[in-house]
Every structure is written in C-alpha cells, then in structure tokens.
Design an enzyme around this catalytic site. Structure first.
Site, PDB file in Angstrom:
ATOM      1  N   GLU A 168       0.550  -1.405  -0.084  1.00  0.00           N
ATOM      2  CA  GLU A 168      -0.174   0.038  -0.124  1.00  0.00           C
ATOM      3  C   GLU A 168       1.020   1.492  -0.589  1.00  0.00           C
ATOM      4  O   GLU A 168       0.282   1.880  -0.467  1.00  0.00           O
ATOM      5  CB  GLU A 168      -0.804   0.069   1.198  1.00  0.00           C
ATOM      6  N   TRP A 199      -8.354  -1.973  -0.081  1.00  0.00           N
ATOM      7  CA  TRP A 199      -9.369  -0.253  -0.196  1.00  0.00           C
ATOM      8  C   TRP A 199      -9.968  -0.475  -1.026  1.00  0.00           C
ATOM      9  O   TRP A 199     -11.967   0.631  -1.405  1.00  0.00           O
ATOM     10  CB  TRP A 199      -8.507   0.457  -1.247  1.00  0.00           C
ATOM     11  N   TYR A 237      -4.572   9.967  -0.992  1.00  0.00           N
ATOM     12  CA  TYR A 237      -2.981   9.855  -1.003  1.00  0.00           C
ATOM     13  C   TYR A 237      -1.841  10.088  -2.117  1.00  0.00           C
ATOM     14  O   TYR A 237      -1.011  10.945  -2.464  1.00  0.00           O
ATOM     15  CB  TYR A 237      -2.566   8.622   0.453  1.00  0.00           C
ATOM     16  N   ARG A 289      11.273  22.502   7.528  1.00  0.00           N
ATOM     17  CA  ARG A 289       9.898  22.583   6.143  1.00  0.00           C
ATOM     18  C   ARG A 289      10.087  20.890   5.018  1.00  0.00           C
ATOM     19  O   ARG A 289       9.622  20.802   4.479  1.00  0.00           O
ATOM     20  CB  ARG A 289      10.356  23.416   5.385  1.00  0.00           C
ATOM     21  N   CYS A 291      -6.661   9.614   6.509  1.00  0.00           N
ATOM     22  CA  CYS A 291      -6.131   9.613   8.184  1.00  0.00           C
ATOM     23  C   CYS A 291      -4.469   9.729   8.267  1.00  0.00           C
ATOM     24  O   CYS A 291      -4.307  10.804   9.558  1.00  0.00           O
ATOM     25  CB  CYS A 291      -6.676   8.130   8.703  1.00  0.00           C
ATOM     26  N   ARG A 328      -5.092  12.128  11.912  1.00  0.00           N
ATOM     27  CA  ARG A 328      -5.868  12.901  12.892  1.00  0.00           C
ATOM     28  C   ARG A 328      -6.567  11.867  13.559  1.00  0.00           C
ATOM     29  O   ARG A 328      -7.595  11.769  14.098  1.00  0.00           O
ATOM     30  CB  ARG A 328      -7.055  13.691  11.872  1.00  0.00           C
ATOM     31  N   SER A 329      -7.171  10.085  12.373  1.00  0.00           N
ATOM     32  CA  SER A 329      -8.301   9.060  13.200  1.00  0.00           C
ATOM     33  C   SER A 329      -7.232   8.073  12.348  1.00  0.00           C
ATOM     34  O   SER A 329      -6.496   7.931  11.486  1.00  0.00           O
ATOM     35  CB  SER A 329      -9.545   9.457  12.263  1.00  0.00           C
ATOM     36  N   ASP A 344      -8.059   3.576  14.245  1.00  0.00           N
ATOM     37  CA  ASP A 344      -8.776   3.007  14.224  1.00  0.00           C
ATOM     38  C   ASP A 344      -7.345   1.847  14.395  1.00  0.00           C
ATOM     39  O   ASP A 344      -6.476   1.377  14.329  1.00  0.00           O
ATOM     40  CB  ASP A 344      -8.781   1.990  12.749  1.00  0.00           C
ATOM     41  N   LEU A 353     -11.162   3.101  18.743  1.00  0.00           N
ATOM     42  CA  LEU A 353     -11.393   1.176  18.745  1.00  0.00           C
ATOM     43  C   LEU A 353     -13.162   1.119  18.649  1.00  0.00           C
ATOM     44  O   LEU A 353     -14.316   1.682  19.255  1.00  0.00           O
ATOM     45  CB  LEU A 353     -11.946   0.256  20.236  1.00  0.00           C
TER      46      LEU A 353
END
Length: 310
Positions: free
Chosen positions: A64, A86, A128, A161, A180, A212-213, A215, A254
């Site tokens: 991936e 995906w 992405y 930077r 994510c 940010r998120s 699982d 979770l």
C-alpha cells in the site's frame, strides 16, 4: 532490560478500553475514542516494528505504501498485487449507484479485467498518492511533495520544512476516504557527528507522522509497519541511516465490534520485532517493489479476524 516497544500499543488499547468516550461515528458502528496519543519506535538497528501480538500482513501494508509513493489512486493496480484493503469504498459506491448487489469477488474481477470499468468505478478520487506526488495549486501547477522532501534532505538536511501531507481542503469531497495519516515530517539528527567523526558515520533520519483518525484494531498495525518501511526507503535514498519513527494520533479509537480483538491482544505477550533489510537501492523513491524487502525473525501470535468499518 528495556520494555518491549509494542507495549506502547497495548497500553494505548487498554487506555481506550478504560477511558474511551463511547460515541457513534461516521460508519454507525460506534467507537470508544480518546484524543491525543504518541508512540516512538527506534529503527536504528534495523528493527521493523511489525506488531507481534497478532499476525500483521506486513507485505500488504508495504505494498500500500509503494502504491502511495507511485501516486496511484485506482484499486486496479492494488488488486494486481493481491491487495484488497481499499475495495470496500468503491464497491459500496457502485452498489448504491447501480442497485447491483455484486459480490466483492465479482466486482474485483471486473475491475481487473475491464479497464474502462476500472476507470469509472475503481478510482478513489484524489487520495494520498495524488496529493503526495501531484498536488495541484491554484494556478494549475503540480507539486511533487515527496520528491521535494528528498531533494531538501540531500541539500539542506537541517531544514524544519521537510514534510508532505494529504489534507487538500479543496479536494476532500472528491476522495473516497479523507486522509487519516495526514502529515509526514522529517528530521535529521547526528549531522554534527557525521561531519566531525571522520569515520564515515551517517546522520539518522527521523519521521513524525500526524494521524487525525486512527483505527487501533486494524489500521494502526498497518500504519506503523508501512511508515517504518518509508523511513528505511527514504534513508537509503538520501544516504542516511534509519532513526526514530514518532507516531502521533488525534482521534484514536477502537470500534465497538473490535472489543474482542482488543481483549485478545491484551492477553498476549509481545515477541521480538523482526529486522528489515533493503536488498537493492533503486534510482528513485518510486522504484521499490515488494521483492526489495527482506524481513527476518518475524514470529507473531496468530492472526485475528475483525470487520472493517466502511
């Protein structure tokens, strides 16, 4: 003896189970969620942090990452590598748009066999890879963020930077899934040592990933493995050694249907992380293939099946 680095992951799971805020999320599955987490992994001795309390299919995770690095956004190329992680999103979109309750297997077979169908239904939008390698600005100019970072690492490694990210506000609504793992910031340590030692010592390349998120049950094990692989690849490209991977999570959660998975993980004792060696050095960062990764000493506990929330 130092505590096994995987306990950072297990401690985070335990914390979410005990302190997580129960909430309904975008998927309607529901989660236990906390806000703000950090883990650090030392890669300097060739360590490849692939979790051991369940089998992580690290080849799928690395494939991936290679797909991202090539700037790809269509599942057809992933399916050719036997990667199906995906498919859920375009399959769900196809079913809702057409009313055809096609099986995942038949949908994937059609994406593989029919380029026109793949172009229409297999594309995920500007996810992405598009943002990393072909970010388009307001004037229509394309920016290769990854190439820019590598160039800066070679020419000005003390820069603050050196980062790339995928949170393109103007294109979020066209993405199958908002990014994510959003921000990848690089840092080089040991520059002074490399200059003064006279023994050919190399600087160390460090990476901080802002997510940010997260699982925790299914996503994080993949993310950590593929991000560590990225450090190894970029370090090789810029003639440095891998340093530290620092992972920072925002909404860290979770899913409620992963509670059994979490409890099983917590009942297991981590085993030694494997080692990673790159077998060749391609001319560019997008020249790697899965065959270039030699992983030794991976002896995990058995895999644990758990559903993906779409």
């Amino acid at each position: 003896m130092a505590r096994h680095a995987e306990y950072q992951y297990l401690d985070l799971i335990q914390h979410v189970l005990e302190k997580g805020d129960r909430r309904i999320d975008r998927t309607d599955v529901g989660t236990l969620s906390i806000f703000g987490a950090m883990m650090r992994f030392d890669l300097s001795d060739g360590t490849f942090p692939v979790y051991t309390t369940k089998r992580v299919f690290w080849k799928t995770a690395v494939k991936e990452m290679l797909w991202f690095l090539k700037g790809e956004t269509n599942i057809q190329s992933l399916l050719r590598e036997n990667v199906r992680i995906w498919t859920d999103w375009p399959l769900d979109k196809y079913r809702k748009a057409t009313g055809d309750e096609v099986s995942q297997e038949d949908f994937e077979a059609r994406v593989l066999a029919d380029d026109e169908f793949a172009l229409k239904w297999g594309d995920l939008g500007p996810v992405y890879g598009k943002q990393w390698r072909r970010w388009v600005d307001a004037d229509g100019n394309e920016h290769d963020q990854v190439a820019s970072v590598i160039r800066t690492l070679k020419t000005n490694p003390s820069s603050r930077r050196m980062l790339f990210h995928a949170w393109n506000v103007g294109e979020l609504d066209r993405m199958a899934l908002s990014p994510c793992h959003m921000t990848y910031q690089f840092h080089v340590s040991g520059l002074g040592d490399a200059m003064t030692s006279g023994h050919g010592s190399k600087p160390q390349l460090n990476l901080l990933v802002g997510q940010r998120s997260c699982d925790l049950g299914l996503g994080n094990p993949f993310n950590i493995a593929q991000e560590a692989a990225l450090v190894h690849m970029v370090a090789q490209q810029v003639d440095m050694t891998p340093g530290e991977l620092v992972w920072v999570g925002g909404d860290t959660h979770l899913y409620l249907n992963h509670i059994d998975l979490a409890n099983t993980l917590l009942s297991r004792e981590p085993r030694p992380f494997p080692k990673l060696r790159l077998l060749k050095r391609p001319d560019t960062i997008d020249g790697y293939s899965i065959d270039d990764f030699e992983v030794s000493g991976y002896d995990p506990h058995p895999a644990i099946d758990a559903p993906v929330a779409v």
